[in-house]
Write an enzyme that holds these catalytic residues in place. Structure first.
Site, PDB file in Angstrom:
ATOM      1  N   LYS A 110       0.764  -1.168  -0.035  1.00  0.00           N
ATOM      2  CA  LYS A 110      -0.104  -0.234   0.065  1.00  0.00           C
ATOM      3  C   LYS A 110       0.783   1.147   0.139  1.00  0.00           C
ATOM      4  O   LYS A 110       2.063   1.123   0.426  1.00  0.00           O
ATOM      5  CB  LYS A 110      -0.905   0.093   1.171  1.00  0.00           C
ATOM      6  CG  LYS A 110      -0.571  -0.384   2.512  1.00  0.00           C
ATOM      7  CD  LYS A 110       0.648   0.440   3.028  1.00  0.00           C
ATOM      8  CE  LYS A 110       0.673   1.837   3.596  1.00  0.00           C
ATOM      9  NZ  LYS A 110       1.914   2.247   4.170  1.00  0.00           N
ATOM     10  N   TYR A 194      -4.805   3.770   6.117  1.00  0.00           N
ATOM     11  CA  TYR A 194      -5.257   2.834   7.242  1.00  0.00           C
ATOM     12  C   TYR A 194      -6.729   3.447   7.892  1.00  0.00           C
ATOM     13  O   TYR A 194      -7.651   2.871   8.065  1.00  0.00           O
ATOM     14  CB  TYR A 194      -4.344   2.668   8.051  1.00  0.00           C
ATOM     15  CG  TYR A 194      -3.239   1.456   7.758  1.00  0.00           C
ATOM     16  CD1 TYR A 194      -3.808   0.237   7.500  1.00  0.00           C
ATOM     17  CD2 TYR A 194      -1.949   1.994   7.646  1.00  0.00           C
ATOM     18  CE1 TYR A 194      -2.508  -0.554   7.056  1.00  0.00           C
ATOM     19  CE2 TYR A 194      -0.882   1.253   7.274  1.00  0.00           C
ATOM     20  CZ  TYR A 194      -1.241  -0.281   6.863  1.00  0.00           C
ATOM     21  OH  TYR A 194      -0.319  -0.921   6.602  1.00  0.00           O
TER      22      TYR A 194
HETATM   23  P1  NAD Z   1      12.454   1.098   2.905  1.00  0.00           P
HETATM   24  O1  NAD Z   1      12.933   2.716   2.754  1.00  0.00           O
HETATM   25  O2  NAD Z   1      12.711   0.446   4.152  1.00  0.00           O
HETATM   26  O3  NAD Z   1      12.771   0.060   1.693  1.00  0.00           O
HETATM   27  C1  NAD Z   1      12.642   0.379   0.210  1.00  0.00           C
HETATM   28  C2  NAD Z   1      13.290  -0.380  -0.713  1.00  0.00           C
HETATM   29  O4  NAD Z   1      13.315   0.138  -1.794  1.00  0.00           O
HETATM   30  C3  NAD Z   1      14.928  -0.290  -0.136  1.00  0.00           C
HETATM   31  O5  NAD Z   1      15.527  -1.837   0.014  1.00  0.00           O
HETATM   32  C4  NAD Z   1      15.382   0.453  -1.285  1.00  0.00           C
HETATM   33  O6  NAD Z   1      16.784   0.144  -1.561  1.00  0.00           O
HETATM   34  C5  NAD Z   1      14.546  -0.004  -2.440  1.00  0.00           C
HETATM   35  N1  NAD Z   1      14.545   1.051  -3.395  1.00  0.00           N
HETATM   36  C6  NAD Z   1      14.777   0.842  -4.781  1.00  0.00           C
HETATM   37  N2  NAD Z   1      14.510   1.989  -5.650  1.00  0.00           N
HETATM   38  C7  NAD Z   1      14.742   2.916  -4.697  1.00  0.00           C
HETATM   39  C8  NAD Z   1      14.691   4.417  -4.797  1.00  0.00           C
HETATM   40  N3  NAD Z   1      14.802   4.856  -6.171  1.00  0.00           N
HETATM   41  N4  NAD Z   1      14.390   4.968  -3.544  1.00  0.00           N
HETATM   42  C9  NAD Z   1      14.478   4.430  -2.576  1.00  0.00           C
HETATM   43  N5  NAD Z   1      14.410   3.398  -2.142  1.00  0.00           N
HETATM   44  C10 NAD Z   1      14.588   2.448  -3.431  1.00  0.00           C
HETATM   45  O7  NAD Z   1      10.745   1.181   2.589  1.00  0.00           O
HETATM   46  P2  NAD Z   1       9.793   0.245   3.402  1.00  0.00           P
HETATM   47  O8  NAD Z   1       9.322   0.758   4.839  1.00  0.00           O
HETATM   48  O9  NAD Z   1      10.147  -1.264   3.452  1.00  0.00           O
HETATM   49  O10 NAD Z   1       8.222   0.683   2.574  1.00  0.00           O
HETATM   50  C11 NAD Z   1       8.371   0.001   1.273  1.00  0.00           C
HETATM   51  C12 NAD Z   1       6.847  -0.318   0.786  1.00  0.00           C
HETATM   52  O11 NAD Z   1       6.277  -1.052   1.658  1.00  0.00           O
HETATM   53  C13 NAD Z   1       6.111   1.116   0.760  1.00  0.00           C
HETATM   54  O12 NAD Z   1       5.143   1.108  -0.645  1.00  0.00           O
HETATM   55  C14 NAD Z   1       5.520   1.249   2.143  1.00  0.00           C
HETATM   56  O13 NAD Z   1       4.122   1.781   1.797  1.00  0.00           O
HETATM   57  C15 NAD Z   1       5.159  -0.361   2.243  1.00  0.00           C
HETATM   58  N6  NAD Z   1       4.983  -0.664   3.696  1.00  0.00           N
HETATM   59  C16 NAD Z   1       3.926  -1.381   4.070  1.00  0.00           C
HETATM   60  C17 NAD Z   1       3.635  -1.676   5.401  1.00  0.00           C
HETATM   61  C18 NAD Z   1       2.439  -2.317   5.782  1.00  0.00           C
HETATM   62  O14 NAD Z   1       2.334  -2.096   7.270  1.00  0.00           O
HETATM   63  N7  NAD Z   1       1.530  -2.860   4.992  1.00  0.00           N
HETATM   64  C19 NAD Z   1       4.679  -1.145   6.275  1.00  0.00           C
HETATM   65  C20 NAD Z   1       5.772  -0.556   6.098  1.00  0.00           C
HETATM   66  C21 NAD Z   1       6.060  -0.217   4.524  1.00  0.00           C
END
Ligand code: NAD
Length: 349
Positions: A110, A194
């Site tokens: 999401k 949410y």
């Molecule tokens: P994060 O920043 O920790 O991870 C993002 C990943 O994408 C990293 O590994 C990064 O290297 C990679 N990436 C690739 N290209 C990139 C770019 N151009 N810029 C930045 N990062 C890049 O983020 P996250 O917290 O893991 O979130 C990722 C996704 O998951 C988002 O869409 C977020 O909304 C979703 N999420 C959902 C929940 C949930 O409860 N359902 C919780 C956290 C995150």
């Protein structure tokens, strides 16, 4: 719809995680160790070091490690049935469509996308490829939120006439969530989604209009996205959900007022440690992995070839509501919503 004919019904479906950030590493990979119907089969990351670390930690084959440049090769990997897109929001559409074209079922985090225009092609690409699409709406598998949905549906405290929802967080340092190009928006896209979901499942209906306003930035962190936003979703019969989501404070509450009492969660949207209370007393459940339950359910929908309870259409519905909230705040007016086309697809109403 494609069925995974190559797998026996007792074999786990292989999941490829795309984007090895905090959510993939901290939640999804550990959850995949607990799932009954799926397992970690491959990873996709731009960092060779990260791929190697994951390979060692999870015993992955070298031919199951992909970079973004060779992602399309995943089509040939028979051990991967499901691609789970866990990238920054603005990258979801591209990778969901690529995964569908590779013939893989897809779970997308999401918000589904950062524009409404991106959503339909994502759904269509999955339909065309004959693969399933689900959104990472883990709270549809959380016992506390499921109880809230049930109490609303059964009208345990009468008909719900008012809802209050707040999902807000603070940042210590800059990251992509504060960058409009990658996040698509601020707290509304990240957390407020949410509140939208919750308002719909405790009202047990779809909203008909929205009125919204932006809040001032109190921390100086949000430069290109909104720092906070408040909105009212109006439901049929003048029932109202008041929602707030900011990067100015920590907030985590969902409260529903019924005609015969109230029920609430606080915290409401966390991975664990949720707490339920009603006008008649508290309720609690043993801790489960929401993510394991979510991925297992998706694997079963693939196996049984039935629609997900959190389908792409639900993700698109929420992006449409998000866009209407922004439109209302920008133009300072009530914006009408016309969401009937989503009934039946968005399974909770
Ligand atoms: P994060 O920043 O920790 O991870 C993002 C990943 O994408 C990293 O590994 C990064 O290297 C990679 N990436 C690739 N290209 C990139 C770019 N151009 N810029 C930045 N990062 C890049 O983020 P996250 O917290 O893991 O979130 C990722 C996704 O998951 C988002 O869409 C977020 O909304 C979703 N999420 C959902 C929940 C949930 O409860 N359902 C919780 C956290 C995150």
């Amino acid at each position: 719809m494609k069925t995974t004919k190559t797998k026996r019904s007792d074999q786990k479906l292989g999941v490829a995680l795309v984007g090895l950030g905090r959510y993939a590493g901290g939640q999804l990979a550990p959850a995949l160790q607990q799932t009954k119907h799926c397992r970690l089969a491959a990873v996709v990351s731009g960092s060779p070091g990260k791929r190697e670390k994951w390979q060692q930690q999870y015993g992955l084959n070298t031919d199951s490690l992909y970079g973004y440049g060779d992602f399309a090769d995943i089509a040939q990997n028979k051990s991967v049935d499901i691609v789970y897109v866990v990238l920054p929001n603005a990258m979801h559409a591209e990778y969901v469509i690529k995964a569908a074209r590779a013939g893989k079922h897809v779970i997308c985090e999401k918000p589904m996308a950062t524009t409404l225009d991106d959503c339909r092609p994502m759904i269509d690409a999955c339909k065309k490829a004959g693969v399933h699409l689900g959104i990472g709406y883990r709270l549809h598998y959380d016992p506390y939120n499921l109880k809230m949905m049930l109490m609303a549906e059964e009208q345990s405290f009468g008909r719900v006439t008012q809802v209050y929802a707040d999902d807000s967080m603070l940042f210590e340092k800059p990251e992509w969530r504060l960058d409009a190009k990658l996040a698509g928006g601020g707290p509304l896209m990240n957390n407020g989604i949410y509140c939208i979901q919750a308002a719909i499942y405790v009202m047990h209906d779809l909203p008909i209009s929205v009125t919204a306003r932006f809040l001032k930035d109190e921390t100086g962190m949000a430069k290109t996205v909104e720092a906070g936003i408040e909105w009212e979703l109006e439901f049929p019969d003048s029932r109202l959900a008041t929602c707030v989501s900011t990067y100015n404070h920590e907030g985590d509450i969902l409260r529903a007022e019924g005609t015969n009492g109230w029920f609430k969660l606080e915290p409401a949207y966390e991975y664990k440690g949720l707490h339920g209370e009603t006008s008649e007393g508290e309720f609690d459940y043993p801790t489960i992995s929401q993510q394991a339950a979510q991925m297992d359910d998706f694997a079963l929908t693939v196996r049984k070839n039935i629609p997900s309870i959190v389908p792409g259409e639900m993700g698109m519905r929420d992006v449409e509501i998000i866009m209407a909230i922004y439109e209302s705040a920008i133009e300072n007016r009530r914006v009408l919503l016309s969401l009937d086309a989503y009934r039946g697809h968005a399974m909770t109403v």
